[in-house]
Design a protein around this motif. Sequence first.
Motif, PDB file in Angstrom:
ATOM      1  N   ILE A 158       0.894  -0.840   0.063  1.00  0.00           N
ATOM      2  CA  ILE A 158       0.190  -0.336  -0.190  1.00  0.00           C
ATOM      3  C   ILE A 158       0.758   1.210   0.195  1.00  0.00           C
ATOM      4  O   ILE A 158       1.537   1.049   0.685  1.00  0.00           O
ATOM      5  CB  ILE A 158      -0.936  -0.364   0.858  1.00  0.00           C
ATOM      6  N   THR A 159       0.234   2.266  -1.085  1.00  0.00           N
ATOM      7  CA  THR A 159       1.473   3.549  -0.891  1.00  0.00           C
ATOM      8  C   THR A 159       0.427   4.466   0.270  1.00  0.00           C
ATOM      9  O   THR A 159      -0.592   4.268   0.809  1.00  0.00           O
ATOM     10  CB  THR A 159       1.100   4.216  -2.482  1.00  0.00           C
ATOM     11  N   PRO A 160       1.233   5.464   0.359  1.00  0.00           N
ATOM     12  CA  PRO A 160       1.007   6.582   1.421  1.00  0.00           C
ATOM     13  C   PRO A 160      -0.819   6.806   0.582  1.00  0.00           C
ATOM     14  O   PRO A 160      -1.153   6.657   1.586  1.00  0.00           O
ATOM     15  CB  PRO A 160       1.931   7.123   1.768  1.00  0.00           C
ATOM     16  N   LYS A 161      -0.566   7.501  -0.193  1.00  0.00           N
ATOM     17  CA  LYS A 161      -2.258   7.627  -1.709  1.00  0.00           C
ATOM     18  C   LYS A 161      -2.586   6.562  -0.768  1.00  0.00           C
ATOM     19  O   LYS A 161      -4.061   6.640  -1.078  1.00  0.00           O
ATOM     20  CB  LYS A 161      -1.585   7.842  -2.369  1.00  0.00           C
ATOM     21  N   GLY A 162      -2.462   5.666  -1.041  1.00  0.00           N
ATOM     22  CA  GLY A 162      -3.455   4.105  -0.901  1.00  0.00           C
ATOM     23  C   GLY A 162      -3.899   4.465   0.439  1.00  0.00           C
ATOM     24  O   GLY A 162      -5.154   4.110   0.329  1.00  0.00           O
ATOM     25  N   GLN A 163      -3.386   4.767   1.552  1.00  0.00           N
ATOM     26  CA  GLN A 163      -3.795   4.869   3.348  1.00  0.00           C
ATOM     27  C   GLN A 163      -4.728   5.751   3.604  1.00  0.00           C
ATOM     28  O   GLN A 163      -5.510   5.425   4.061  1.00  0.00           O
ATOM     29  CB  GLN A 163      -2.543   5.208   4.036  1.00  0.00           C
ATOM     30  N   VAL A 164      -4.448   7.166   2.814  1.00  0.00           N
ATOM     31  CA  VAL A 164      -5.254   8.540   2.798  1.00  0.00           C
ATOM     32  C   VAL A 164      -6.677   7.656   2.423  1.00  0.00           C
ATOM     33  O   VAL A 164      -7.462   7.910   2.400  1.00  0.00           O
ATOM     34  CB  VAL A 164      -5.296   9.205   1.950  1.00  0.00           C
ATOM     35  N   ALA A 165      -6.545   7.244   0.960  1.00  0.00           N
ATOM     36  CA  ALA A 165      -7.804   6.552   0.777  1.00  0.00           C
ATOM     37  C   ALA A 165      -8.542   5.796   1.509  1.00  0.00           C
ATOM     38  O   ALA A 165      -9.456   5.902   2.187  1.00  0.00           O
ATOM     39  CB  ALA A 165      -7.722   5.906  -0.955  1.00  0.00           C
ATOM     40  N   LEU A 166      -8.010   4.788   1.503  1.00  0.00           N
ATOM     41  CA  LEU A 166      -8.694   3.121   2.999  1.00  0.00           C
ATOM     42  C   LEU A 166      -8.897   3.891   4.250  1.00  0.00           C
ATOM     43  O   LEU A 166     -10.264   3.499   4.748  1.00  0.00           O
ATOM     44  CB  LEU A 166      -7.466   2.321   3.042  1.00  0.00           C
ATOM     45  N   ARG A 167      -8.532   5.221   4.526  1.00  0.00           N
ATOM     46  CA  ARG A 167      -8.896   5.897   6.261  1.00  0.00           C
ATOM     47  C   ARG A 167     -10.155   6.932   5.660  1.00  0.00           C
ATOM     48  O   ARG A 167     -10.672   6.630   6.078  1.00  0.00           O
ATOM     49  CB  ARG A 167      -7.310   6.731   6.616  1.00  0.00           C
ATOM     50  N   ALA A 168      -9.988   7.113   4.563  1.00  0.00           N
ATOM     51  CA  ALA A 168     -11.090   8.175   3.872  1.00  0.00           C
ATOM     52  C   ALA A 168     -12.239   7.078   3.993  1.00  0.00           C
ATOM     53  O   ALA A 168     -13.804   7.448   4.389  1.00  0.00           O
ATOM     54  CB  ALA A 168     -11.157   8.772   2.868  1.00  0.00           C
ATOM     55  N   TRP A 169     -12.453   5.632   3.635  1.00  0.00           N
ATOM     56  CA  TRP A 169     -13.446   5.282   3.184  1.00  0.00           C
ATOM     57  C   TRP A 169     -14.212   4.819   4.394  1.00  0.00           C
ATOM     58  O   TRP A 169     -14.907   4.787   5.321  1.00  0.00           O
ATOM     59  CB  TRP A 169     -13.492   3.925   2.205  1.00  0.00           C
ATOM     60  N   LEU A 170     -13.357   4.389   5.670  1.00  0.00           N
ATOM     61  CA  LEU A 170     -13.132   3.892   6.527  1.00  0.00           C
ATOM     62  C   LEU A 170     -14.343   4.783   8.070  1.00  0.00           C
ATOM     63  O   LEU A 170     -15.225   4.393   8.227  1.00  0.00           O
ATOM     64  CB  LEU A 170     -11.961   3.152   7.478  1.00  0.00           C
ATOM     65  N   ALA A 171     -14.269   6.369   7.086  1.00  0.00           N
ATOM     66  CA  ALA A 171     -14.399   7.016   8.282  1.00  0.00           C
ATOM     67  C   ALA A 171     -15.958   7.347   7.805  1.00  0.00           C
ATOM     68  O   ALA A 171     -17.118   7.847   8.776  1.00  0.00           O
ATOM     69  CB  ALA A 171     -13.761   8.399   8.707  1.00  0.00           C
ATOM     70  N   GLY A 172     -16.364   6.616   6.567  1.00  0.00           N
ATOM     71  CA  GLY A 172     -17.196   7.113   5.770  1.00  0.00           C
ATOM     72  C   GLY A 172     -18.556   6.512   7.004  1.00  0.00           C
ATOM     73  O   GLY A 172     -18.350   4.828   7.388  1.00  0.00           O
ATOM     74  N   PRO A 173     -19.828   6.367   6.819  1.00  0.00           N
ATOM     75  CA  PRO A 173     -21.085   5.391   7.525  1.00  0.00           C
ATOM     76  C   PRO A 173     -20.783   3.943   6.502  1.00  0.00           C
ATOM     77  O   PRO A 173     -21.451   4.193   5.440  1.00  0.00           O
ATOM     78  CB  PRO A 173     -22.078   6.236   7.547  1.00  0.00           C
ATOM     79  N   PRO A 174     -20.857   2.949   7.191  1.00  0.00           N
ATOM     80  CA  PRO A 174     -20.239   1.735   6.824  1.00  0.00           C
ATOM     81  C   PRO A 174     -22.067   1.404   5.661  1.00  0.00           C
ATOM     82  O   PRO A 174     -22.772   1.544   6.645  1.00  0.00           O
ATOM     83  CB  PRO A 174     -20.717   0.850   7.986  1.00  0.00           C
ATOM     84  N   GLU A 175     -22.137   0.919   4.724  1.00  0.00           N
ATOM     85  CA  GLU A 175     -23.282   0.716   3.547  1.00  0.00           C
ATOM     86  C   GLU A 175     -24.372  -0.848   4.912  1.00  0.00           C
ATOM     87  O   GLU A 175     -23.348  -1.486   4.783  1.00  0.00           O
ATOM     88  CB  GLU A 175     -23.591   1.032   2.580  1.00  0.00           C
ATOM     89  N   VAL A 176     -25.687  -0.897   4.652  1.00  0.00           N
ATOM     90  CA  VAL A 176     -26.002  -1.585   4.854  1.00  0.00           C
ATOM     91  C   VAL A 176     -26.844  -2.505   3.677  1.00  0.00           C
ATOM     92  O   VAL A 176     -27.267  -1.386   3.131  1.00  0.00           O
ATOM     93  CB  VAL A 176     -27.455  -1.128   6.211  1.00  0.00           C
ATOM     94  N   ALA A 177     -26.189  -3.588   4.511  1.00  0.00           N
ATOM     95  CA  ALA A 177     -26.492  -4.673   3.010  1.00  0.00           C
ATOM     96  C   ALA A 177     -28.231  -4.902   2.776  1.00  0.00           C
ATOM     97  O   ALA A 177     -29.304  -4.723   3.975  1.00  0.00           O
ATOM     98  CB  ALA A 177     -27.215  -5.636   2.927  1.00  0.00           C
ATOM     99  N   ARG A 178     -28.526  -5.284   1.464  1.00  0.00           N
ATOM    100  CA  ARG A 178     -30.103  -4.930   1.259  1.00  0.00           C
ATOM    101  C   ARG A 178     -30.419  -7.081   1.919  1.00  0.00           C
ATOM    102  O   ARG A 178     -29.863  -7.374   1.301  1.00  0.00           O
ATOM    103  CB  ARG A 178     -30.520  -4.689  -0.265  1.00  0.00           C
ATOM    104  N   PRO A 179     -31.770  -6.259   2.695  1.00  0.00           N
ATOM    105  CA  PRO A 179     -31.996  -8.187   2.707  1.00  0.00           C
ATOM    106  C   PRO A 179     -32.091  -9.412   1.901  1.00  0.00           C
ATOM    107  O   PRO A 179     -32.648  -8.286   1.563  1.00  0.00           O
ATOM    108  CB  PRO A 179     -32.858  -7.945   4.233  1.00  0.00           C
ATOM    109  N   ARG A 180     -32.263 -10.599   2.060  1.00  0.00           N
ATOM    110  CA  ARG A 180     -31.773 -11.301   1.346  1.00  0.00           C
ATOM    111  C   ARG A 180     -32.017 -13.241   2.010  1.00  0.00           C
ATOM    112  O   ARG A 180     -30.884 -13.202   1.255  1.00  0.00           O
ATOM    113  CB  ARG A 180     -31.675 -10.667  -0.233  1.00  0.00           C
ATOM    114  N   ASP A 181     -32.418 -12.935   2.857  1.00  0.00           N
ATOM    115  CA  ASP A 181     -32.457 -14.599   3.022  1.00  0.00           C
ATOM    116  C   ASP A 181     -33.137 -15.413   2.960  1.00  0.00           C
ATOM    117  O   ASP A 181     -34.193 -15.573   2.988  1.00  0.00           O
ATOM    118  CB  ASP A 181     -32.551 -14.265   5.052  1.00  0.00           C
ATOM    119  N   GLU A 182     -32.800 -16.533   1.627  1.00  0.00           N
ATOM    120  CA  GLU A 182     -33.297 -17.103   1.272  1.00  0.00           C
ATOM    121  C   GLU A 182     -34.072 -18.570   2.583  1.00  0.00           C
ATOM    122  O   GLU A 182     -35.574 -18.880   1.898  1.00  0.00           O
ATOM    123  CB  GLU A 182     -32.792 -18.084   0.185  1.00  0.00           C
TER     124      GLU A 182
END
Lengths: 195, 195
Positions: free
Chosen positions: B77-101
């Motif tokens: 991972i590059t420093p730029k990559g770490q920045v991108a990773l951290r930005a994503w981690l800080a965002g709200p986790p998207e909730v999966a659309r439920p689909r339980d067969e």
Amino acid sequence: MARTQRTPFVILGLLGLSGREPRSGYEIKKVVDNIISHFWAESNGQIYPVLKRLAAQELICPEARPAKGRKTIRYAITPKGQVALRAWLAGPPEVARPRDELILKLFFGSETEIPVLIGHLQAHHAAAEAGLAKCKAWQTEVGKLQAKYSPFSLLTLRAGIALSEASLKWADESIATLRQMESGGKVQRPPSAQK
Amino acid sequence: MARTQRTPFVILGLLGLSGREPRSGYEIKKVVDNIISHFWAESNGQIYPVLKRLAAQELICPEARPAKGRKTIRYAITPKGQVALRAWLAGPPEVARPRDELILKLFFGSETEIPVLIGHLQAHHAAAEAGLAKCKAWQTEVGKLQAKYSPFSLLTLRAGIALSEASLKWADESIATLRQMESGGKVQRPPSAQK
DNA sequence: AATTGCATGTAAGGAGTTACATGATTAA
DNA sequence: TTAATCATGTAACTCCTTACATGCAATT
């Protein structure tokens, strides 16, 4: 060759439910959103094309009388459709590939600030609590109108409740653990809350 | 316009983990399957193209020395990559659309024979038990090698354990309820096992 | 010598989502 | 008249999986 489409069977299932009243795409969408939303979701972009395909295959049948007033097309399940539905129901349910973004972000927690993680968990907690409340409300509703609903819906509601509660409890514990980590305490392991 | 792709961040996250040792696509796939399989899955058809794209974006960087012997490309991972990773981690986790067969098939249970439903539940029970055992084994492993693993993996393992246990318990209760329904007892409601 | 595991990749194809388009009907 | 709801549908787009292709290295 992605997993085979489930939307047709959701539609067949809902059309086959108590009374077998014919329903329109619009009504199906509402039933999905209102009644089974805690374990299933569908979009219009999926429902309407599938409805047409099922009609072409004669698994469902558009209602004869054109329902004066609005332009609605109500479909009823055919005997052939019931056969197809039952065959599918008897097959082993496919297990969804796991993809939990909250857990993933937590797993990479060392790259984040702890308060951010706590925020994620609190949001999840709130969502789970809302879901739990909805399931419980439904549970009492179904309990009262037992004539209208199948006993199976109680089984599925119990699932929603059990999972939500477990998730809620885990979130509480995790928040507590993170708070301890934050306040300097080098907590290497969450408190074992198991019996 | 489907949900935005998460594979890049899984890769960035794994490359950013303890030590930041460069890893190949093959190794990433193994880590996913072995360590985070209880909440995440990836396929090769996804990993390799994304690896190339991330390298083109300079979020990761292929190792200089060509690793004599086998033809393996390890990325760091590059420093730029770490920045991108951290930005994503800080965002709200998207909730999966439920689909339980499984739940879906249970919900439509009136169209099926009860023993079939019990079979579905037993299969689920077995799978959940296996998953639970795996998480518990990992838990003790991680507990022993605390130097090697982050404390966050314990949090995520606790999630897997809590959810599996809840699911297991629910399955047991549901099987019992179905057996009662089968044996003529007009059980309209599962026994309320809540405190 | 043959098999297994390491290792990287591509092709095809389907599922599913979002967003838009369209229009009728009812209620304020 | 305006807005909201009812109601059906299409287009574009992407994620993701499965299956295949390829070849080297180490083991038996």
